[in-house]
Every structure is written in structure tokens, then in C-alpha cells.
Enzyme design. Structure first.
Site, PDB file in Angstrom:
ATOM      1  N   ALA A   1       0.863  -1.179   0.000  1.00  0.00           N
ATOM      2  CA  ALA A   1       0.000   0.000   0.000  1.00  0.00           C
ATOM      3  C   ALA A   1       0.898   1.228   0.000  1.00  0.00           C
ATOM      4  O   ALA A   1       2.035   1.183   0.465  1.00  0.00           O
ATOM      5  CB  ALA A   1      -0.889  -0.018   1.240  1.00  0.00           C
TER       6      ALA A   1
ATOM      7  N   GLY B   1       0.681  -5.087   0.884  1.00  0.00           N
ATOM      8  CA  GLY B   1      -0.492  -5.182   0.011  1.00  0.00           C
ATOM      9  C   GLY B   1      -0.170  -5.806  -1.340  1.00  0.00           C
ATOM     10  O   GLY B   1      -1.055  -6.371  -1.988  1.00  0.00           O
TER      11      GLY B   1
ATOM     12  N   GLU C   1      -0.362  -9.397  -0.735  1.00  0.00           N
ATOM     13  CA  GLU C   1      -1.783  -9.718  -0.507  1.00  0.00           C
ATOM     14  C   GLU C   1      -2.565  -9.737  -1.820  1.00  0.00           C
ATOM     15  O   GLU C   1      -3.430 -10.586  -2.033  1.00  0.00           O
ATOM     16  CB  GLU C   1      -2.379  -8.702   0.475  1.00  0.00           C
ATOM     17  CG  GLU C   1      -1.794  -8.872   1.875  1.00  0.00           C
ATOM     18  CD  GLU C   1      -2.120  -7.718   2.805  1.00  0.00           C
ATOM     19  OE1 GLU C   1      -1.847  -6.557   2.440  1.00  0.00           O
ATOM     20  OE2 GLU C   1      -2.654  -7.970   3.898  1.00  0.00           O
TER      21      GLU C   1
ATOM     22  N   GLU D   1       4.500  -4.967   7.179  1.00  0.00           N
ATOM     23  CA  GLU D   1       3.709  -3.887   7.774  1.00  0.00           C
ATOM     24  C   GLU D   1       4.093  -3.594   9.219  1.00  0.00           C
ATOM     25  O   GLU D   1       4.019  -2.458   9.674  1.00  0.00           O
ATOM     26  CB  GLU D   1       2.210  -4.231   7.712  1.00  0.00           C
ATOM     27  CG  GLU D   1       1.594  -4.216   6.323  1.00  0.00           C
ATOM     28  CD  GLU D   1       1.682  -5.544   5.588  1.00  0.00           C
ATOM     29  OE1 GLU D   1       2.521  -6.406   5.981  1.00  0.00           O
ATOM     30  OE2 GLU D   1       0.919  -5.730   4.623  1.00  0.00           O
TER      31      GLU D   1
HETATM   32  N1  CAA Z   1       4.614   3.284  -0.578  1.00  0.00           N
HETATM   33  C1  CAA Z   1       5.016   4.437  -1.112  1.00  0.00           C
HETATM   34  N2  CAA Z   1       6.182   4.578  -1.769  1.00  0.00           N
HETATM   35  C2  CAA Z   1       6.969   3.499  -1.871  1.00  0.00           C
HETATM   36  C3  CAA Z   1       6.608   2.241  -1.340  1.00  0.00           C
HETATM   37  C4  CAA Z   1       5.362   2.163  -0.676  1.00  0.00           C
HETATM   38  N3  CAA Z   1       4.903   1.000  -0.164  1.00  0.00           N
HETATM   39  N4  CAA Z   1       7.603   1.366  -1.588  1.00  0.00           N
HETATM   40  C5  CAA Z   1       8.546   2.036  -2.274  1.00  0.00           C
HETATM   41  N5  CAA Z   1       8.158   3.329  -2.447  1.00  0.00           N
HETATM   42  C6  CAA Z   1       8.892   4.398  -3.129  1.00  0.00           C
HETATM   43  C7  CAA Z   1      10.046   4.912  -2.275  1.00  0.00           C
HETATM   44  O1  CAA Z   1       9.589   5.829  -1.328  1.00  0.00           O
HETATM   45  C8  CAA Z   1      10.926   5.521  -3.338  1.00  0.00           C
HETATM   46  O2  CAA Z   1      10.397   6.760  -3.714  1.00  0.00           O
HETATM   47  P1  CAA Z   1      11.339   8.105  -3.656  1.00  0.00           P
HETATM   48  O3  CAA Z   1      12.411   7.818  -4.665  1.00  0.00           O
HETATM   49  O4  CAA Z   1      10.400   9.172  -4.055  1.00  0.00           O
HETATM   50  O5  CAA Z   1      11.863   8.171  -2.275  1.00  0.00           O
HETATM   51  C9  CAA Z   1      10.739   4.584  -4.535  1.00  0.00           C
HETATM   52  O6  CAA Z   1       9.504   3.888  -4.300  1.00  0.00           O
HETATM   53  C10 CAA Z   1      11.838   3.547  -4.650  1.00  0.00           C
HETATM   54  O7  CAA Z   1      11.939   2.865  -3.410  1.00  0.00           O
HETATM   55  P2  CAA Z   1      13.330   2.681  -2.614  1.00  0.00           P
HETATM   56  O8  CAA Z   1      14.253   3.816  -2.902  1.00  0.00           O
HETATM   57  O9  CAA Z   1      12.998   2.436  -1.179  1.00  0.00           O
HETATM   58  O10 CAA Z   1      13.881   1.367  -3.342  1.00  0.00           O
HETATM   59  P3  CAA Z   1      14.863   0.263  -2.721  1.00  0.00           P
HETATM   60  O11 CAA Z   1      15.205  -0.628  -3.870  1.00  0.00           O
HETATM   61  O12 CAA Z   1      15.947   0.900  -1.950  1.00  0.00           O
HETATM   62  O13 CAA Z   1      13.963  -0.562  -1.657  1.00  0.00           O
HETATM   63  C11 CAA Z   1      11.965  -1.708  -0.917  1.00  0.00           C
HETATM   64  C12 CAA Z   1      12.870  -1.313  -2.109  1.00  0.00           C
HETATM   65  C13 CAA Z   1      12.702  -2.680   0.000  1.00  0.00           C
HETATM   66  C14 CAA Z   1      10.747  -2.395  -1.530  1.00  0.00           C
HETATM   67  C15 CAA Z   1      11.558  -0.441  -0.124  1.00  0.00           C
HETATM   68  O14 CAA Z   1      11.073   0.526  -1.044  1.00  0.00           O
HETATM   69  C16 CAA Z   1      10.492  -0.689   0.899  1.00  0.00           C
HETATM   70  O15 CAA Z   1      10.781  -1.197   1.974  1.00  0.00           O
HETATM   71  N6  CAA Z   1       9.229  -0.302   0.582  1.00  0.00           N
HETATM   72  C17 CAA Z   1       8.122  -0.402   1.521  1.00  0.00           C
HETATM   73  C18 CAA Z   1       7.627  -1.846   1.642  1.00  0.00           C
HETATM   74  C19 CAA Z   1       6.512  -1.924   2.664  1.00  0.00           C
HETATM   75  O16 CAA Z   1       6.691  -1.615   3.842  1.00  0.00           O
HETATM   76  N7  CAA Z   1       5.331  -2.364   2.215  1.00  0.00           N
HETATM   77  C20 CAA Z   1       4.157  -2.486   3.071  1.00  0.00           C
HETATM   78  C21 CAA Z   1       3.287  -1.267   2.952  1.00  0.00           C
HETATM   79  S1  CAA Z   1       1.961  -1.241   4.127  1.00  0.00           S
HETATM   80  C22 CAA Z   1       0.739  -2.221   3.449  1.00  0.00           C
HETATM   81  O17 CAA Z   1       0.890  -2.764   2.389  1.00  0.00           O
HETATM   82  C23 CAA Z   1      -0.532  -2.320   4.284  1.00  0.00           C
HETATM   83  C24 CAA Z   1      -1.468  -3.401   3.816  1.00  0.00           C
HETATM   84  O18 CAA Z   1      -1.386  -4.535   4.249  1.00  0.00           O
HETATM   85  C25 CAA Z   1      -2.538  -3.098   2.896  1.00  0.00           C
END
Ligand code: CAA
Length: 257
Positions: free
Chosen positions: A65, A108, A111, A131
Site C-alpha cells: 500500500a 499489500g 496480498e 507492515e
Molecule cells: N509506498 C510508497 N512509496 C513506496 C513504497 C510504498 N509501499 N515502496 C517504495 N516506495 C517508493 C520509495 O519511497 C521511493 O520513492 P522516492 O524515490 O520518491 O523516495 C521509490 O519507491 C523507490 O523505493 P526505494 O528507494 O525504497 O527502493 P529500494 O530498492 O531501496 O527498496 C523496498 C525497495 C525494499 C521495496 C523499499 O522501497 C520498501 O521497503 N518499501 C516499503 C515496503 C513496505 O513496507 N510495504 C508495506 C506497505 S503497508 C501495506 O501494504 C498495508 C497493507 O497490508 C494493505
């Protein structure tokens, strides 16, 4: 319909939807879910489509998400808007849906993949429910579907620590049906979906409904459901065609229903 966050194509009888927000690793915001749902509605209603493939990019199926969108959400707001319920459209698609996962399928994203009927994974795929690291828990079915797919111990560990699972582990524990070299993933997914779309649409839909019933009922009720649906298939022209084709040593031509 013009989409901004997904790409939609048809390949014969296969409908392909690609999540396409590369700047955010396909993070799932309101717009992408709205557009995904619209595309699913169209493929579901199209009699010429027999199977749907959902995929992302090479780097990410979806990284979850959209955290930037969610960070200021409030409880009253999420309650009134019924946040996440709209995501469930995918799980209600009646036609077969194949997920082709390359790169990150997190939160998500994992999921969403689990709402599909089966997952084909690139060797680069990484699955996770991280999460908890954000101070929340999975909210789009992760605690339920992951547990049913991989068992309590593995699901608990994934959800409580947020660690990622690579493709080999995901295949070993039954989260994905097969691993495919990343460069061949989409072609293979379209090929498999083409095979499914070449079968009787009605029987494919009934098969999906029957397998899914196994998650929601007792074994005895599930078997009874299967038996009735199986018996009803002798009313289908596709049953007559399929069995006649076998006896006549020719390829069946399904599609009459
Ligand atoms: N939401 C918003 N933006 C996101 C994102 C997310 N879930 N995942 C990645 N991005 C964005 C980053 O912020 C970044 O944007 P900027 O360049 O503007 O900063 C861009 O995508 C590239 O990401 P990274 O620079 O972080 O890339 P990376 O290769 O270094 O890392 C990653 C990749 C490990 C996937 C890391 O991006 C990450 O940990 N992302 C979040 C994953 C996460 O926590 N997901 C769960 C979300 S909560 C959820 O999903 C609730 C539910 O159950 C419904």
C-alpha cells in the site's frame, strides 16, 4: 478507458494487466486500485476473455500500500471510507486470474498476489508482509491468506518479523506454484493463461469456485458442492464437445458454454 497507473492489453483470449507506477515500485494508492478494478470489471464482462494475468514490473510486482498516501489516515476516515474493502474486487473475479510476480511483492502487493488463483514467480521474486515495521499489520488479507497458504508457523514469522521470503522458499512452502527465470516470466504466464483460456470458460469458472469453496467449508460440504457442480456439467455443450473430441481423436473446440 484511459489509465495512468496500469497498462492493459489483450493477447488472444487472455487479458493482461500490468501495475505501472514505476516511480513508487507500484505502491498501491487509491488511483491504481480504482483503475485495476475498472480493468477487472471490463475483462470479467468480456465474453472473449477466458483468463486474466496480473503482473508488475521487473523490479516490483507491488511494494505494498502507498505509505505516503496512508501516513495521515485516521481511524474515523478509514472506517467511513471502508479503506481496503475496494481492494477485494480482485478476489471476487470469477474468471481465472494468474499472478506473475517479479521482484518485490510486499505488504499489500503480496496480498494482491495471494488474491489471484495462483502465483508464477520469477527467480527474482521477494515476498513479505513488512507492515509491522510501519507500526501496523497486514490489512488486505495477509494474516488470513498467507496462513492458509503456508501454515501458521511460517505466516507468524513473516508477519511478526517482516522478513522477506525469496522465490525458492516461496515455492518450497507452497506460496507460489512455480519459479521461472525472470526474463521468461511474462511469456510463460501468457502461455499458461492461454492454455486456461482455451478450455471451457464455464468449466474454468466452476473449477475456480469449487477449489475456493475448500477454504470456506467443511470437507463433507465441499465434496457435496463439488459433486453437484460436476453433475451439472453434463448439461454443458462443452462437455459434449470435450468428450466427443477425445473419442474422435481430435482437438476439442470449446466455447459453446
Ligand atoms: N509506498 C510508497 N512509496 C513506496 C513504497 C510504498 N509501499 N515502496 C517504495 N516506495 C517508493 C520509495 O519511497 C521511493 O520513492 P522516492 O524515490 O520518491 O523516495 C521509490 O519507491 C523507490 O523505493 P526505494 O528507494 O525504497 O527502493 P529500494 O530498492 O531501496 O527498496 C523496498 C525497495 C525494499 C521495496 C523499499 O522501497 C520498501 O521497503 N518499501 C516499503 C515496503 C513496505 O513496507 N510495504 C508495506 C506497505 S503497508 C501495506 O501494504 C498495508 C497493507 O497490508 C494493505
Amino acid at each position: 478507458m484511459a489509465y495512468e497507473t496500469i497498462l492493459v492489453e489483450t493477447h488472444g483470449k487472455v487479458g493482461l494487466i500490468r501495475l505501472n507506477r514505476p516511480q513508487a515500485l507500484n505502491a498501491l494508492n487509491r488511483q491504481i486500485i480504482t483503475e485495476l478494478n475498472a480493468a477487472l470489471d471490463i475483462f470479467e464482462a468480456d465474453k472473449g476473455i477466458g483468463c486474466i494475468v496480473l503482473t508488475g514490473s521487473e523490479k516490483a510486482f507491488a511494494a505494498g500500500a502507498d505509505i505516503k498516501e496512508m501516513q495521515d489516515f485516521t481511524y474515523p476516515g478509514t472506517y467511513v471510507d471502508d479503506f481496503i474493502t475496494s481492494w477485494e474486487r480482485l478476489s471476487r473475479v470469477r474468471k481465472p486470474v494468474v499472478a506473475a510476480v517479479s521482484g518485490f511483492a510486499l505488504g499489500g502487493g503480496c496480498e494482491l498476489a495471494m488474491m489471484c488463483d495462483f502465483i508464477l514467480a520469477a527467480d527474482t521474486a521477494k515476498f513479505g508482509q513488512p507492515e509491522i515495521k510501519l507500526g501496523v499489520m497486514p490489512g488486505a488479507g495477509g494474516t488470513q491468506r498467507l496462513t492458509r497458504l503456508v501454515g501458521k508457523s511460517k505466516a507468524m514469522e513473516m508477519c511478526l518479523t517482516g522478513r522477506f521470503m525469496d522465490a525458492a522458499e516461496a515455492e518450497r512452502v507452497g506460496l507460489v506454484s512455480r519459479i521461472i527465470p525472470a526474463a521468461e516470466l511474462l511469456d510463460e504466464a501468457l502461455k499458461v493463461a492461454g492454455v486456461i483460456a482455451g478450455m471451457s470458460l464455464a468449466v474454468g469458472m466452476m473449477t475456480k469456485e469449487s477449489v475456493n469453496r475448500s477454504y470456506e467449508t467443511t470437507l463433507a460440504e465441499g465434496i457435496r458442492f463439488e459433486r453437484r457442480v460436476f453433475q451439472s456439467q453434463f448439461a454443458l455443450a462443452d462437455q459434449k464437445e470435450g468428450m466427443a473430441a477425445f473419442v474422435e481423436k481430435r482437438k476439442p473446440n470449446f466455447g459453446a458454454g
